[in-house]
Design a protein around this motif. Structure first.
Motif, PDB file in Angstrom:
ATOM      1  N   LEU A  84       2.421   0.958   0.227  1.00 23.85           N
ATOM      2  CA  LEU A  84       2.300   0.227   1.483  1.00 23.85           C
ATOM      3  C   LEU A  84       1.611  -1.119   1.282  1.00 23.85           C
ATOM      4  CD1 LEU A  84       1.261   3.289   3.635  1.00 23.85           C
ATOM      5  CD2 LEU A  84       3.418   2.053   3.809  1.00 23.85           C
ATOM      6  N   THR A  85       0.950  -1.288   0.152  1.00 31.01           N
ATOM      7  CA  THR A  85       0.251  -2.529  -0.150  1.00 31.01           C
ATOM      8  C   THR A  85       1.084  -3.467  -1.001  1.00 31.01           C
ATOM      9  OG1 THR A  85      -1.878  -1.390  -0.069  1.00 31.01           O
ATOM     10  CG2 THR A  85      -1.827  -3.515  -1.197  1.00 31.01           C
ATOM     11  N   ASN A  86       1.742  -2.926  -2.039  1.00 33.80           N
ATOM     12  CA  ASN A  86       2.340  -3.763  -3.077  1.00 33.80           C
ATOM     13  C   ASN A  86       3.857  -3.804  -3.100  1.00 33.80           C
ATOM     14  OD1 ASN A  86      -0.221  -2.153  -4.676  1.00 33.80           O
ATOM     15  ND2 ASN A  86      -0.303  -4.370  -4.485  1.00 33.80           N
ATOM     16  N   ASP A  87       4.522  -2.953  -2.337  1.00 38.36           N
ATOM     17  CA  ASP A  87       5.984  -2.958  -2.323  1.00 38.36           C
ATOM     18  C   ASP A  87       6.461  -3.875  -1.201  1.00 38.36           C
ATOM     19  OD1 ASP A  87       8.717  -2.450  -2.100  1.00 38.36           O
ATOM     20  OD2 ASP A  87       8.509  -0.356  -2.670  1.00 38.36           O
ATOM     21  N   PRO A 127      -5.539  -6.933  13.769  1.00 36.88           N
ATOM     22  CA  PRO A 127      -5.918  -7.531  12.476  1.00 36.88           C
ATOM     23  C   PRO A 127      -6.651  -6.586  11.533  1.00 36.88           C
ATOM     24  CG  PRO A 127      -7.578  -8.054  14.104  1.00 36.88           C
ATOM     25  CD  PRO A 127      -6.577  -7.187  14.802  1.00 36.88           C
ATOM     26  N   TYR A 128      -6.620  -5.280  11.813  1.00 41.44           N
ATOM     27  CA  TYR A 128      -7.399  -4.343  11.002  1.00 41.44           C
ATOM     28  C   TYR A 128      -6.802  -4.161   9.608  1.00 41.44           C
ATOM     29  CZ  TYR A 128      -9.616  -3.306  15.431  1.00 41.44           C
ATOM     30  OH  TYR A 128     -10.289  -3.419  16.618  1.00 41.44           O
ATOM     31  N   VAL A 129      -5.488  -4.345   9.473  1.00 45.67           N
ATOM     32  CA  VAL A 129      -4.819  -4.191   8.184  1.00 45.67           C
ATOM     33  C   VAL A 129      -4.339  -5.569   7.730  1.00 45.67           C
ATOM     34  CG1 VAL A 129      -2.925  -3.105   6.939  1.00 45.67           C
ATOM     35  CG2 VAL A 129      -4.111  -1.846   8.761  1.00 45.67           C
ATOM     36  N   THR A 130      -4.762  -5.974   6.539  1.00 42.59           N
ATOM     37  CA  THR A 130      -4.391  -7.300   6.018  1.00 42.59           C
ATOM     38  C   THR A 130      -3.825  -7.206   4.606  1.00 42.59           C
ATOM     39  OG1 THR A 130      -6.663  -7.651   5.243  1.00 42.59           O
ATOM     40  CG2 THR A 130      -6.099  -8.508   7.437  1.00 42.59           C
ATOM     41  N   ILE A 131      -3.230  -6.085   4.275  1.00 39.56           N
ATOM     42  CA  ILE A 131      -2.671  -5.911   2.942  1.00 39.56           C
ATOM     43  C   ILE A 131      -1.490  -6.861   2.723  1.00 39.56           C
ATOM     44  CG2 ILE A 131      -3.443  -3.538   2.602  1.00 39.56           C
ATOM     45  CD1 ILE A 131      -0.818  -2.561   3.702  1.00 39.56           C
ATOM     46  N   PRO A 167      -2.094  10.236   3.835  1.00 41.59           N
ATOM     47  CA  PRO A 167      -3.105  10.230   4.904  1.00 41.59           C
ATOM     48  C   PRO A 167      -2.985   9.056   5.866  1.00 41.59           C
ATOM     49  CG  PRO A 167      -4.104  10.831   2.826  1.00 41.59           C
ATOM     50  CD  PRO A 167      -2.712  10.374   2.507  1.00 41.59           C
ATOM     51  N   ARG A 168      -2.452   7.937   5.398  1.00 37.17           N
ATOM     52  CA  ARG A 168      -2.297   6.783   6.282  1.00 37.17           C
ATOM     53  C   ARG A 168      -1.015   6.870   7.116  1.00 37.17           C
ATOM     54  NH1 ARG A 168      -6.623   7.040   5.493  1.00 37.17           N
ATOM     55  NH2 ARG A 168      -8.071   5.656   4.383  1.00 37.17           N
ATOM     56  N   LEU A 183      -7.329   6.727  19.939  1.00 39.99           N
ATOM     57  CA  LEU A 183      -8.718   7.143  20.113  1.00 39.99           C
ATOM     58  C   LEU A 183      -9.651   6.217  19.342  1.00 39.99           C
ATOM     59  CD1 LEU A 183      -8.298  11.025  19.855  1.00 39.99           C
ATOM     60  CD2 LEU A 183      -8.522   9.633  21.915  1.00 39.99           C
ATOM     61  N   LEU A 184      -9.137   5.614  18.266  1.00 38.77           N
ATOM     62  CA  LEU A 184      -9.889   4.625  17.491  1.00 38.77           C
ATOM     63  C   LEU A 184      -9.016   3.392  17.320  1.00 38.77           C
ATOM     64  CD1 LEU A 184     -11.384   6.928  14.689  1.00 38.77           C
ATOM     65  CD2 LEU A 184     -12.587   6.006  16.676  1.00 38.77           C
ATOM     66  N   ALA A 185      -9.635   2.222  17.348  1.00 36.79           N
ATOM     67  CA  ALA A 185      -8.874   0.969  17.326  1.00 36.79           C
ATOM     68  C   ALA A 185      -8.041   0.806  16.067  1.00 36.79           C
ATOM     69  CB  ALA A 185      -9.836  -0.213  17.470  1.00 36.79           C
TER      70      ALA A 185
END
Length: 627
Positions: free
Chosen positions: A60-63, A77-81, A329-330, A445-447
């Motif tokens: 999910l980061t490098n492909d 903006p929580y994920v910036t991979i 898990p993600r 439930l969580l941002a």
């Protein structure tokens, strides 16, 4: 299969250090290259170094395909991979994202991998304590990897330099300023390497304890077929968009003449690869319930689809990357119980509504074409009945879009009200289901720990995983690079493009559809589609095959590259990324389409840019058009 309990911290440590043993070793305590090839043990470690440059397929980061193909999205903006930034249009020339040319910003240095392969090829036959046949096998593996790394670069960048051998250390300045070569020359050289390697590779892996993930002849033949399919596709075959794309000496990179013969070569290569795969025991995966496990045909069909990806080293997988483990898990819904507050899962990567719309109706045709399916009312509300209970929770209100869809939809996509087989419950009359509206278990439930679209990638989650009170038991599997179903659909595509629809073309599409309990192409379109003759023309069957690939291979990293090679990316990848209004509590408000992002795929995005500094260092290189 062994289960491993992990907390979030344990998971991170696992992913960062989980490369398969045979790919994890880089030669150490070796003073010179000569010492690396003085004995079999150190030479083997050098071979594994050649494998270590394999891209992180499915990461999910490098492909690049993980988000940029319009299938998945995550939380900004929580994920910036890097892969997500690419999908958001943040690519540039100063510091390109996922730079596989230089090995920077999330990319591996493919040219360094090619260099290591060349070193092995130059030295392998000098190793004294090896049998000749083993030397030839390792030589073939290095040639295959060298070909694959060239292909990875060509697919990303178009014309590339061909590194046929390493330059001597005393090479002059002009010698090291290598030039990019026309794409046809690149494809020809890659195929030449594969043709040299394939006869020397084993038909199958005999030592499964230590060699799974190493290349076999059928796998190499399947990759060769894939490469020839790319060479025949519109992006590379007579692409007039690049008529003015030339090197520094004025030589064109793209031949402007379309050649149907390229499709014929691809079809022949696919057929040969299929025959080799069958001879080696590869077959489409069909799920077999365990002893005493009484399941409905519906669940068995869906498990056949899910486990064709998640059942590690199953007979459908021609080649898998032992260096890549999916980030389950993600992808998994945060929990089934809203009272639990665990951090081992967060489900923050969700399939898009656009992907959901691609799946067929239960009749095996697009939902907008099905005579019996209410496309205009797809956003209406509907309540699950007893007849739906293996797909949708009985009595639960969800969108009409989720009813009467094909089994690949229910096997691949988790949704509000959708049944989720497994996770510790293996009686399909007592299963979990997802609740995704505000305040429910899988909701916001969580941002930074929720699906941004209201969907979850069930297909990529092993059915034996279990969410527990404060941890997540995970069954890991290696990422499948190419499956037999992919090869079948490549063969159908190449046959259709080279000669139009015929019985054998339908046959190989129908083999894939049969596993999903769908009628054959001819029956489905003539009976259920408002375009009843669509399958009878090359153009119509092309559309069918392209949608079939996007469904069968959904979320496996193919759509991004397929849309580019078909030259449909300008249309498909400019469609809005959307999902449901996930912060709503009531079904009527929740089931409103919500646009999350409006991508801007431009002509220049068909190929990645070369880093500006690389162009300064080598004045013989030219930048890709538009950059």
């Amino acid at each position: 299969m062994k289960k491993i309990k992990i907390s979030l911290l344990t998971f991170l440590a696992t992913v960062l250090g989980s490369c398969a043993n045979f790919l994890d070793i880089v030669p150490d305590n070796v003073a010179t290259l000569e010492n690396a090839f003085t004995m079999r043990n150190t030479a083997e470690r050098y071979l594994f170094t050649c494998y270590s440059w394999l891209p992180n397929h499915g990461s999910l980061t490098n492909d690049p395909s993980s988000f940029a193909g319009g299938e998945m999205w995550t939380i900004y903006p929580y994920v910036t991979i890097e892969a997500f930034r690419l999908a958001r249009g943040e690519q540039g020339i100063v510091s390109p994202l996922l730079n596989y040319w230089d090995g920077l910003v999330g990319g591996k240095g493919m040219f360094k991998g090619i260099r290591d392969c060349n070193v092995l090829l130059e030295n392998i036959h000098s190793v004294p304590d090896m049998q000749a046949d083993e030397k030839l096998r390792w030589e073939a593996e290095a040639k295959f990897l060298k070909a694959y790394y060239h292909f990875w670069l060509l697919r990303m960048y178009g014309p590339i330099p061909l590194i046929k051998e390493n330059l001597p250390i005393n090479s002059g300045l002009e010698e090291v300023r290598i030039r990019r070569q026309p794409v046809d020359e690149g494809f020809a050289y890659i195929v030449e390497l594969l043709d040299e390697a394939i006869p020397l590779l084993p038909r199958e892996i005999s030592n499964t304890a230590s060699e799974l993930g190493r290349i076999t002849a059928p796998a190499a033949m399947a990759i060769k077929a894939q490469i020839l399919l790319y060479a025949a596709s519109p992006l590379f075959n007579g692409n007039k968009d690049y008529a003015n794309f030339k090197d520094s000496q004025g030589n064109p990179f793209f031949d402007q003449t379309y050649q149907v013969e390229k499709w014929k070569k691809a079809a022949d290569a696919c057929r040969e690869a299929i025959e080799a795969a069958h001879a080696a025991g590869h077959r489409l995966y069909y799920f077999q319930p365990g002893f005493g496990q009484l399941l409905t045909d519906t669940t068995i069909t869906q498990m056949s689809i899910r486990n064709s990806v998640c059942d590690r080293w199953n007979p459908e997988i021609l080649w898998a990357n032992s260096n890549s483990l999916p980030n389950q898990p993600r992808l998994t819904p945060r929990t089934w119980d809203p009272s639990r507050s665990i951090s081992a899962t967060n489900g923050r990567y969700g399939p898009t509504l656009g992907l959901v719309n691609l799946y067929y109706s239960k009749n095996g045709v697009p939902i907008e074409e099905d005579k019996e399916w209410d496309y205009a009312g797809r956003f209406d509300l509907k309540v699950g009945t007893k007849a739906d209970k293996y797909n949708i929770k009985e009595g639960y209100t969800t969108a009409a879009l989720h009813f009467d869809r094909e089994d690949r939809f229910y096997a691949g996509i988790g949704f509000d009200g959708g049944i989720w087989y497994g996770q510790g419950r293996f009686d399909d009359n007592n299963t979990f289901f997802i609740e995704g509206k505000a305040g429910q278990a899988a909701s916001v439930l969580l941002a930074d720990a929720h699906s941004p679209t209201g969907y979850w990638a069930k297909k990529l989650i092993h059915f034996q995983n279990v969410i527990e009170v404060s941890s997540y038991s995970v069954v890991w599997y290696t990422w499948p690079i190419i499956r037999l179903s992919d090869l079948y659909l490549m063969y159908a595509e190449a046959r259709n493009e080279s000669g139009g629809p015929d019985a054998e073309t339908y046959q190989y599409i129908d083999l894939v559809r049969a596993r999903a309990a769908l009628p054959g192409v001819e029956e489905a379109w003539s009976t259920y589609s408002v375009k009843s003759s669509k399958h009878l023309t090359k153009e119509g069957l092309r559309e069918i095959i392209q949608q079939e690939r996007q469904i069968e291979l959904a979320m496996e990293g193919h759509r991004f590259w397929d849309l580019k090679r078909w030259k449909t990316a300008m249309t498909e990848l400019n469609k809005p990324v959307s999902g449901w209004d996930i912060r709503q509590k009531e079904a009527l408000a929740y089931y409103r389409e919500s646009v999350i992002f409006k991508p801007e795929f431009k002509q220049k995005d068909y190929f990645f840019p070369i880093r500006e500094n690389s162009l300064i260092e080598n004045r013989n290189l030219v930048q890709n058009p538009g950059w």
